[in-house]
Design an enzyme around this catalytic site. Structure first.
Site, PDB file in Angstrom:
ATOM      1  N   ASN A 149       2.963   6.789  13.967  1.00  0.00           N
ATOM      2  CA  ASN A 149       2.551   6.474  15.337  1.00  0.00           C
ATOM      3  C   ASN A 149       3.466   5.458  16.011  1.00  0.00           C
ATOM      4  OD1 ASN A 149      -0.093   7.878  16.079  1.00  0.00           O
ATOM      5  ND2 ASN A 149      -0.540   7.140  14.020  1.00  0.00           N
ATOM      6  N   ASP A 169      11.526   8.703   7.227  1.00  0.00           N
ATOM      7  CA  ASP A 169      10.129   8.659   6.804  1.00  0.00           C
ATOM      8  C   ASP A 169      10.001   9.523   5.553  1.00  0.00           C
ATOM      9  OD1 ASP A 169       7.257   9.141   6.509  1.00  0.00           O
ATOM     10  OD2 ASP A 169       7.076   8.264   8.505  1.00  0.00           O
ATOM     11  N   THR A 222       7.439  -5.343  12.748  1.00  0.00           N
ATOM     12  CA  THR A 222       6.109  -5.388  13.360  1.00  0.00           C
ATOM     13  C   THR A 222       5.086  -4.713  12.440  1.00  0.00           C
ATOM     14  OG1 THR A 222       6.636  -3.355  14.569  1.00  0.00           O
ATOM     15  CG2 THR A 222       6.954  -5.442  15.742  1.00  0.00           C
ATOM     16  N   ARG A 224       4.163  -5.251   8.287  1.00  0.00           N
ATOM     17  CA  ARG A 224       3.480  -6.254   7.490  1.00  0.00           C
ATOM     18  C   ARG A 224       4.528  -7.204   6.919  1.00  0.00           C
ATOM     19  NH1 ARG A 224      -0.338  -5.005   9.961  1.00  0.00           N
ATOM     20  NH2 ARG A 224      -2.364  -4.239   9.221  1.00  0.00           N
ATOM     21  N   ASP A 248       7.117 -10.308  13.883  1.00  0.00           N
ATOM     22  CA  ASP A 248       5.748 -10.473  14.366  1.00  0.00           C
ATOM     23  C   ASP A 248       4.801 -10.706  13.198  1.00  0.00           C
ATOM     24  OD1 ASP A 248       3.645 -10.318  16.446  1.00  0.00           O
ATOM     25  OD2 ASP A 248       3.055  -8.490  15.378  1.00  0.00           O
ATOM     26  N   GLU A 253       1.513 -14.865   5.626  1.00  0.00           N
ATOM     27  CA  GLU A 253       0.222 -14.644   6.274  1.00  0.00           C
ATOM     28  C   GLU A 253      -0.903 -14.486   5.257  1.00  0.00           C
ATOM     29  OE1 GLU A 253      -0.193 -12.046   9.943  1.00  0.00           O
ATOM     30  OE2 GLU A 253       1.839 -11.565   9.316  1.00  0.00           O
ATOM     31  N   HIS A 280       1.651 -12.153  14.958  1.00  0.00           N
ATOM     32  CA  HIS A 280       0.975 -10.884  14.646  1.00  0.00           C
ATOM     33  C   HIS A 280       0.217 -10.349  15.874  1.00  0.00           C
ATOM     34  CE1 HIS A 280      -0.475  -8.472  10.973  1.00  0.00           C
ATOM     35  NE2 HIS A 280      -0.740  -7.752  12.059  1.00  0.00           N
ATOM     36  N   ILE A 281       0.945 -10.248  16.981  1.00  0.00           N
ATOM     37  CA  ILE A 281       0.319  -9.806  18.233  1.00  0.00           C
ATOM     38  C   ILE A 281       0.946  -8.529  18.795  1.00  0.00           C
ATOM     39  CG2 ILE A 281      -0.494 -12.086  18.923  1.00  0.00           C
ATOM     40  CD1 ILE A 281       2.004 -12.263  20.770  1.00  0.00           C
TER      41      ILE A 281
END
Length: 307
Positions: A149, A169, A222, A224, A248, A253, A280-281
């Protein structure tokens, strides 16, 4: 049907489900141990990332038919075990894919054009035009790792920038911009990660990955934090194998993504002028909040109507 909400979501989700006759209980303030005592009474569970849904939790959920993740990553859910218990697990990656793609673009444009650095300098009374001369995105080769996605949405945005796109991928075939990891490491000026955190992808970007790159590159993450080994990233920045990093997400974390642990590596990234950092936004827009709820609403209703 009774559904328990462990985390907050956009009101649309509860509104849609209640209008279909579902009983929706909110348990945002309850601890995991408190929820463990009552989960046996519920048919559905909606969660973001507050705690792990492990075997003990799943075994206690005697009636559970589905676990809905209000977001994209599902590493906090033992999906394999849930599947054995005939519990359907799904996320809402469709809901925040545009937000993540736009955020990745914003970060890299910021970095290669020295926007943050020059902004801070002007606020200090400094006017450094030549020092802050930037690079254009046009003409660059961008490697996208993970073409689901968010990866495919990022590519769609990039098509208007006159760039060459290479996409890899492992679990897809015959997709647009299809390439392989070796070509990405050979030709990319910028590499962007759009992958889930799994045993395969943990520390995918490590010292060996960076050393295999044929030329210095920028990296965007963006996905993990643990998809990049921080020490290897810092070494790459120091050795100028990595020209800059847009992050990000961070290895430091916590599970809930609401906090970050401090250490020397993080301090280096914070103090570097080769990094753009956000908390993380990337998928955290007002629009994505609504679209995630809308996506989950459709999936839950569709699942129940088919069962």
């Amino acid at each position: 049907m009774k559904i328990i909400f462990i985390d907050t979501t956009h009101p649309k989700l509860i509104g849609d489900l209640k209008s279909r006759g579902f009983i929706c209980d909110q348990a945002h303030g309850k601890s995991k141990s408190e929820i463990l005592k009552i989960i046996k009474n519920y048919d559905g569970l909606v969660i973001r990332s507050r705690f792990k849904i492990d075997k003990i939790f799943i075994n206690a959920a005697k009636k559970l038919k589905f676990i809905a993740r209000a977001g994209s990553g599902t590493e906090n859910i033992d999906i394999k075990y849930a599947d054995k218990k005939n519990i359907k697990c799904f996320n809402a990656a469709e809901g925040n894919r545009q937000a993540v793609a736009e955020h990745a673009l914003a970060m890299i444009l910021n970095l290669i054009n020295n926007i943050r650095v020059s902004d801070l300098e002007i606020r200090k009374g400094l006017w450094n035009r030549e020092k802050n001369r930037g690079f254009e995105l046009s003409g660059k080769t961008i490697g996208i790792i993970g073409f689901g996605n968010t990866g495919s949405s990022f590519a769609k945005i990039l098509e208007n920038f006159n760039v060459k796109i290479l996409a890899y991928d492992k679990y897809k075939k015959n997709y647009k911009f299809q390439s392989n990891l070796d070509e990405i490491l050979e030709f990319s000026d910028i590499i962007s990660l759009h992958i889930p955190l799994t045993e395969e992808t943990k520390y995918l970007v490590n010292e060996n990955f960076i050393d295999k790159a044929k030329k210095p590159f920028y990296i965007i993450n963006t996905s993990r934090g643990q998809c990049i080994e921080t020490k290897a990233l810092i070494k790459g920045l120091k050795d100028q194998k990595i020209l800059g990093a847009c992050l990000d997400v961070f290895e430091q974390e916590k599970n809930s993504f609401e906090k970050i642990g401090e250490n020397a590596d993080l301090k280096y990234l914070i103090e570097s002028n080769k990094t753009i950092l956000t908390p993380h936004i990337a998928g955290w827009t007002f629009e994505s909040n609504y679209k995630i709820a809308e996506t989950l609403s459709k999936k839950i209703i569709n699942l129940i109507e088919k069962s």
